[in-house]
Design an enzyme around this catalytic site. Structure first.
Site, PDB file in Angstrom:
ATOM      1  N   ILE A 418       0.207  26.012  46.209  1.00  0.00           N
ATOM      2  CA  ILE A 418      -0.532  24.824  45.798  1.00  0.00           C
ATOM      3  C   ILE A 418      -0.797  23.959  47.019  1.00  0.00           C
ATOM      4  O   ILE A 418       0.102  23.700  47.821  1.00  0.00           O
ATOM      5  CB  ILE A 418       0.265  24.040  44.727  1.00  0.00           C
ATOM      6  N   GLU A 419      -2.037  23.534  47.168  1.00  0.00           N
ATOM      7  CA  GLU A 419      -2.426  22.712  48.316  1.00  0.00           C
ATOM      8  C   GLU A 419      -1.974  21.269  48.106  1.00  0.00           C
ATOM      9  O   GLU A 419      -2.210  20.678  47.053  1.00  0.00           O
ATOM     10  CB  GLU A 419      -3.940  22.761  48.506  1.00  0.00           C
ATOM     11  N   ILE A 420      -1.329  20.726  49.125  1.00  0.00           N
ATOM     12  CA  ILE A 420      -0.813  19.357  49.085  1.00  0.00           C
ATOM     13  C   ILE A 420      -1.359  18.601  50.297  1.00  0.00           C
ATOM     14  O   ILE A 420      -1.496  19.178  51.380  1.00  0.00           O
ATOM     15  CB  ILE A 420       0.727  19.334  49.142  1.00  0.00           C
ATOM     16  N   TYR A 421      -1.614  17.317  50.105  1.00  0.00           N
ATOM     17  CA  TYR A 421      -2.141  16.485  51.186  1.00  0.00           C
ATOM     18  C   TYR A 421      -1.293  15.234  51.343  1.00  0.00           C
ATOM     19  O   TYR A 421      -0.670  14.755  50.386  1.00  0.00           O
ATOM     20  CB  TYR A 421      -3.589  16.073  50.896  1.00  0.00           C
ATOM     21  N   GLN A 446      -8.736  23.239  43.095  1.00  0.00           N
ATOM     22  CA  GLN A 446      -8.227  24.312  43.939  1.00  0.00           C
ATOM     23  C   GLN A 446      -7.875  25.500  43.054  1.00  0.00           C
ATOM     24  O   GLN A 446      -7.823  25.380  41.826  1.00  0.00           O
ATOM     25  CB  GLN A 446      -7.024  23.856  44.751  1.00  0.00           C
TER      26      GLN A 446
END
Length: 855
Positions: A418-421, A446
Site C-alpha cells: 500500500i502506497e503511503i505518503y 491506487q
C-alpha cells in the site's frame, strides 16, 4: 461419481481394516511414468510417506535433494522462524520457463497495474498457483502430501505434465509452520505403537498443551496474513506480492468424524468487498476437486461451515488481492490412525485426499488459466474505477504523542504494497489535528484500493450473523490512532508529501543535555514499557508522577510521567546516563534533563505524589485448560517487544512453588481448576501481602467464584419460553456469540491503569460474552463501555444491551494486594497496540493504586 472397480474397492477395504503400510502407488496417478533419476521420498526419508509423520529437518533435506536433482525446481529460503528453522519456497515449472522466470514474474505483476496490463496477452502467459501446506503444525496431512506433490511435479513424464509446467508456475510452501510441526511430529512419532492403537483416548492422538497448532509463541499463523506480526508471515507475504499468484491453496485438517471440505464457503458470509467473479471462479475450481475426490471414492462437502469473510486467513487474503483462495479441510487422524464414525481413519488416507486436491488445483489452474489471468487484470482495473467513483479520496492517520504506534501501522501497510505518503502540511478535520511529522496519508486511488478499504473500514451491517472468525479488524482502531476519511470536499492533492519508500523510524531526543540531578520522560510512547524495564533491570530506582506538574524549565508533564533521580541512586551517574542514552536511541521517546525539584506549578519532584515503583517479578500460570493463544500473546509481548522476563508455571508447579519470589501474577483466559485448595489458600495469602494479579476474560470469573474479588457479572437468562424451529437452533445460538468486534470505552485518564493515553475514548477488541457489572466504588472502574459502544463488527441486539455501560476493567483490593480484572484480551493477536498499554500499566502501576480507590 465414477464407477469404482472391484479391485479398487477391495484394496480400500483391506487398507481401512489392516495396519498395512501403503506404497507410493497408493498415492500417485495411474498410467504415468516417472523419471528414475528423481529420488522418491522414501529413498531420502528411509520410509514411505504416511508411515511416519515427516518433521521439518527431514522435509528440508528431501526438498533440497529434489531441487538438486530436478531442472524443474528452484528452491529458496524466504524466512526463518523464531526457532531458526528455514521456511522454503519451491518454484516448479518447465526448464524453459526457469530460463525466463524474471520476465514471467515481471509480466505477471503487470496484471495488477491497470496502466500496463491492457497490453498483455493473457493467452500466452503462464498461470501462477501457490500451494501452502499445514499452517497449523498439528494438521500434518498437508505437509506430508507436499512431499508427494513435489515428487510428482519433478518426476512425472509425458505430454500432459510438460504442457502443465509450460503453462503454469507452481509456488510451493511445503511447511508454513516448522516450529509447530516439530512439536507435533515429535509427539506422535515418539508415541506410535508397532500395533497401531486407534483409540481416540490414546496418548498418541492427544498431544500435550500447548500442542503443535501454533508457532513458537503459540500464535495461530493462519490469522496473521493481515496483522503480519511474525517472521513466517512477513516472509510469506513478501513472496506473495513478488509473484501475485492467481490461485492459492491452504491445506488444513478438521475433526476426525468429518470428511473433506473445499471452498466455496457459506455464500451469505462472503466479504462484500470481494468481487462476485472471485466466488464464481472458486465454485468452478471446486468442480475439479469434486471430480478428483469422486475418482478415489472420498466423501466431501462444500458451501457449509466455513466462510470467506476475514481477510487475515490464508484462504481469504488472496481474494482481496486479485487471486482465488481455496481452503481445504481434511478429517484428521491426529496420530497414525484413529477410530471415527466413518470407520478407522488412517494417516495415509488423509494424505491421499490432500494430494488429490493439490493435483486438481493444478489442473483447474491450467485449464482456467486465461480466465484467472483475466480476472486478475479486471480485479485491478475495476478497483481503479471504484477508487475514482468513491467519494472518499484519502485516509489520514496520526498520533500526537506517540510516533511508534504510527510507524508500526505504516510498516504493516507497506508490507501489503500500500502506497503511503508524508502529510505535507498541517490538517484540521473536525476535532482532529494532523501534523506533517506525526501523520501519514494514504490515497485511495491506487491498485490496493480494495485492501485499503478492508483495513480501514468500520462495518456494522452484515448479511449473516455468523462468522468463522472475527467480524472486525479496523487497523487504526487497533492502534488507537486518530484517523479521518477525506472526501471530495476535504481532500486536496497537495496534502500528499513525499512518498514513503523506506520507512525510517525517528529516534527520541535528550532535551537539556546530561544531568547529575534527574531525568523525566512522559508515558505516552509505545516503548515506554521497554524503557522502564531497562531502568529496573539496571537496578535504577524509578518513580511515577500521580499528578501533573510544570517543571522549572516550563515544560508541562502529565499523569504517569517517569522520574529517574540521578544523585540518590546506588549505581553510578555514568550508568544512569548510559541507560538514558539507550532509551533515547532505541525506545523512540524523548527524555528531559532537570536540575531542580522546584516546579512552576503542580507537584515538586521531591513530593510524595511521585510514587516509587517496584520491579515486576512476573509469573504466569500456563498448562492444559489455559488459552495458549492468550498466554502466547503475553509471552510474545514481554519477550519480543519489551525485553521483560516472565516465569511460566504449570498449575501443579504453582501449587508447590514459593510465591514470595514473585510480586505479579498473570491469569489469562482459561480454566484454573488445576490450582488446588492449598494453592488457592497460598494465593490468597500472597495477594494479601501485596501481590498484584492481572486477570482476563474467564479468569476473572474463576477469581470471583473463589472469593478473591467482589466482581459481579450480568447473568444470561435463557429465552426458553420462545418457540423456534429446531432447524434454526445453530443459527440463533451462533448469532449470540461475540466472535470478535470493536467497541468504544471511556477512560479515567487520572487513573494509573490509563496513564499514557491522550484521549478518554479508547477502542477495545472483544470476543467474549462476559459482562462485568460496574463496581460500586467511585474509583474502581477505570475503563467503562460507553452507552452505545459498537464501533465495528457484529453484536446481537440482546448482547449490545447487556454490554452498554458495563465495566471493561475493574480494580479490587485484597489486603495489601490488587486484582485487576479485564473482561477482554488487551493483547489480541499481537496487533492490538492500542490496548497493550492498559495491560502494561497494570503490570507496572498496579501496586501503586490506592486501596481506597477500589471500593
Amino acid at each position: 461419481m465414477k464407477k469404482l472397480t472391484l479391485p479398487f474397492l477391495c484394496f480400500l477395504f483391506l487398507f481401512f481394516q489392516l495396519d498395512a503400510q501403503v506404497t507410493l502407488d497408493y498415492y500417485l496417478p495411474a498410467n504415468v511414468t516417472y523419471n528414475s533419476s528423481i529420488p522418491t521420498p522414501e529413498s531420502i526419508l528411509g520410509y514411505e510417506v504416511g508411515e511416519w509423520h515427516v518433521n521439518h529437518d527431514q522435509l528440508v533435506k528431501y526438498m533440497e535433494v529434489l531441487a538438486e536433482a530436478s531442472e524443474r525446481i528452484k528452491l529458496e529460503v524466504y524466512a526463518k522462524t523464531y526457532e531458526d528453522r528455514k521456511l522454503l519456497l519451491l518454484t516448479i515449472t518447465s526448464p524453459r520457463n526457469h530460463e525466463n522466470l524474471e520476465s514471467i514474474k515481471s509480466d505477471h505483476v503487470k496484471l495488477t497495474d491497470p496502466s500496463a496490463s491492457v497490453t498483455l496477452d493473457t493467452e500466452n502467459m503462464p498461470g501462477v498457483a501457490w500451494m501452502g501446506y499445514s499452517v497449523h503444525g498439528n494438521e500434518p496431512s498437508g505437509t506430508n502430501a507436499s512431499l508427494l506433490v513435489a515428487y510428482y511435479l519433478a518426476a512425472a513424464q509425458g505430454p500432459e505434465i510438460e504442457k502443465l509446467l509450460d503453462e503454469t508456475v507452481v509456488l510451493m510452501d511445503p511447511m508454513i509452520n516448522p516450529d509447530g510441526n516439530m512439536r507435533f511430529s515429535t509427539w506422535v512419532n515418539s508415541r506410535k505403537s508397532m500395533n497401531q492403537v486407534t483409540d481416540p483416548n490414546n496418548m498418541e492422538q492427544n498431544e500435550y498443551w500447548p500442542r503443535g497448532r501454533t508457532n513458537h509463541y503459540w500464535f495461530d499463523l493462519n490469522r496473521d496474513w493481515l496483522p503480519l506480526q511474525h517472521p513466517e508471515s512477513k516472509g510469506r507475504i513478501e513472496k506473495f506480492h513478488e509473484w501475485k499468484p492467481n490461485v492459492l491453496t491452504d491445506h488444513h485438517e478438521m475433526g476426525t468424524n468429518s470428511t473433506f471440505f473445499f471452498q466455496p464457503g457459506v455464500p451469505s458470509r462472503n466479504h462484500p468487498i470481494t468481487p462476485q467473479r472471485t466466488f464464481e471462479l472458486t465454485e468452478e475450481i471446486g468442480k475439479y476437486h469434486g471430480a478428483a475426490l469422486d475418482s478415489i471414492g472420498s466423501f466431501y462437502y462444500s458451501k457449509q461451515g466455513y466462510d470467506d469473510f476475514y481477510y487475515g486467513k490464508g484462504s481469504t487474503y488472496p481474494d482481496v488481492n486479485g487471486a482465488v483462495g481455496i481452503l481445504f479441510e481434511q478429517a484428521s487422524s491426529r496420530g497414525h490412525a484413529q477410530e471415527s464414525v466413518n470407520g478407522i481413519l488412517r494417516f495415509p488416507f488423509t494424505i491421499k485426499n490432500q494430494f488429490a486436491t493439490s493435483l486438481s488445483t493444478l489442473k483447474a489452474t491450467h485449464n482456467l488459466r486465461v480466465q484467472l489471468l483475466d480476472h486478475q487484470r479486471t480485479f485491478y482495473s475495476t478497483a481503479k474505477k471504484q477508487a475514482s467513483a468513491d467519494p472518499i479520496k484519502a485516509i489520514v492517520f496520526g498520533a500526537e504523542k506517540d510516533r511508534s504506534r504510527l510507524y508500526n501501522l505504516a510498516e504493516i501497510l507497506k508490507r501489503h504494497q500500500i502506497e503511503i505518503y508524508e502529510l505535507s502540511q498541517q490538517l484540521n478535520v473536525g476535532n482532529n489535528r494532523y501534523e506533517p511529522n506525526k501523520s501519514f496519508i494514504v490515497p485511495l486511488d491506487q491498485k490496493q484500493y480494495r485492501l485499503i478499504k478492508a483495513l480501514f473500514e468500520k462495518r456494522t451491517s452484515f448479511k449473516d450473523s455468523l462468522f468463522y472468525d472475527v467480524s472486525a479488524w479496523t487497523l487504526p482502531l487497533a492502534f488507537n490512532l486518530n484517523y479521518t476519511e477525506l472526501n471530495t470536499k476535504t481532500y486536496k492533492p497537495q496534502y500528499l508529501g513525499k512518498k514513503i519508500e523506506n520507512l525510517v523510524r525517528q529516534k527520541g531526543k535528550l532535551i537539556g543535555g546530561t544531568s547529575d540531578y534527574a531525568y523525566v520522560f512522559e508515558w505516552f510512547g509505545y516503548y515506554t514499557s521497554r524503557a522502564l524495564n531497562r531502568l529496573h533491570e539496571a537496578g535504577i530506582r524509578v518513580k511515577v508522577a500521580t499528578e501533573p506538574f510544570q517543571a522549572a524549565n516550563g515544560q508541562k508533564f502529565n499523569y504517569g510521567t517517569i522520574l529517574v533521580p540521578v544523585s540518590t541512586q546506588d549505581v553510578s551517574q555514568e550508568k544512569v546516563t548510559e541507560i538514558i542514552g539507550k532509551i533515547v536511541e532505541e525506545d523512540e521517546i524523548d527524555v528531559w534533563s532537570l536540575q531542580t525539584s522546584g516546579v512552576q506549578s503542580g507537584i515538586y519532584l521531591g513530593s510524595g505524589s511521585f510514587a516509587s515503583l517496584r520491579k515486576p517479578k512476573i509469573m504466569m500460570v500456563v498448562d492444559d485448560g489455559v488459552s495458549g493463544y492468550d498466554a502466547g500473546e503475553v509471552w510474545h509481548l514481554f519477550d519480543q517487544r519489551f525485553n521483560i522476563k516472565v516465569s511460566m508455571l504449570s498449575a501443579s508447579r504453582f501449587n508447590r512453588v514459593n510465591l514470595s519470589q514473585y510480586n505479579t501474577l498473570i491469569l489469562v483466559d482459561g480454566n484454573y481448576s488445576g490450582i488446588s485448595g492449598k494453592g488457592r489458600e497460598k494465593l490468597k495469602t500472597w495477594i494479601e501481602q501485596g501481590g498484584n494479579v492481572i486477570a482476563m476474560q474467564s479468569a476473572i470469573q474463576w477469581l470471583a467464584s473463589n472469593g478473591f474479588s467482589d466482581i459481579k457479572f450480568k447473568k444470561t437468562t435463557p429465552d426458553s419460553l420462545h418457540l423456534r424451529p429446531y432447524a434454526t437452533r445453530s443459527k440463533y445460538n451462533g448469532a449470540q456469540v461475540i466472535g470478535g468486534a470493536i467497541f468504544e470505552t471511556r477512560l479515567d485518564l487520572t487513573h494509573p491503569i490509563a496513564y499514557g493515553y491522550e484521549k478518554d475514548l479508547l477502542p477495545i477488541f472483544r470476543n467474549t460474552s462476559t459482562f462485568m457489572e460496574r463496581k460500586k466504588g467511585a474509583y474502581a472502574n477505570p475503563v467503562m463501555y460507553t452507552a452505545a459502544p459498537l464501533l465495528s463488527g457484529y453484536i446481537s441486539d440482546k448482547n449490545a444491551k447487556k454490554l452498554s455501560n458495563t465495566a471493561a476493567v475493574c480494580v479490587s483490593a485484597l489486603g495489601a494486594g490488587r486484582i485487576i480484572s479485564f473482561t477482554d484480551d488487551p493483547n489480541f493477536r499481537a496487533f492490538w497496540y492500542g490496548t497493550n498499554k492498559l495491560f502494561m500499566n497494570s503490570i507496572f502501576f498496579g501496586s501503586i493504586i490506592s486501596s481506597g480507590s477500589t471500593r
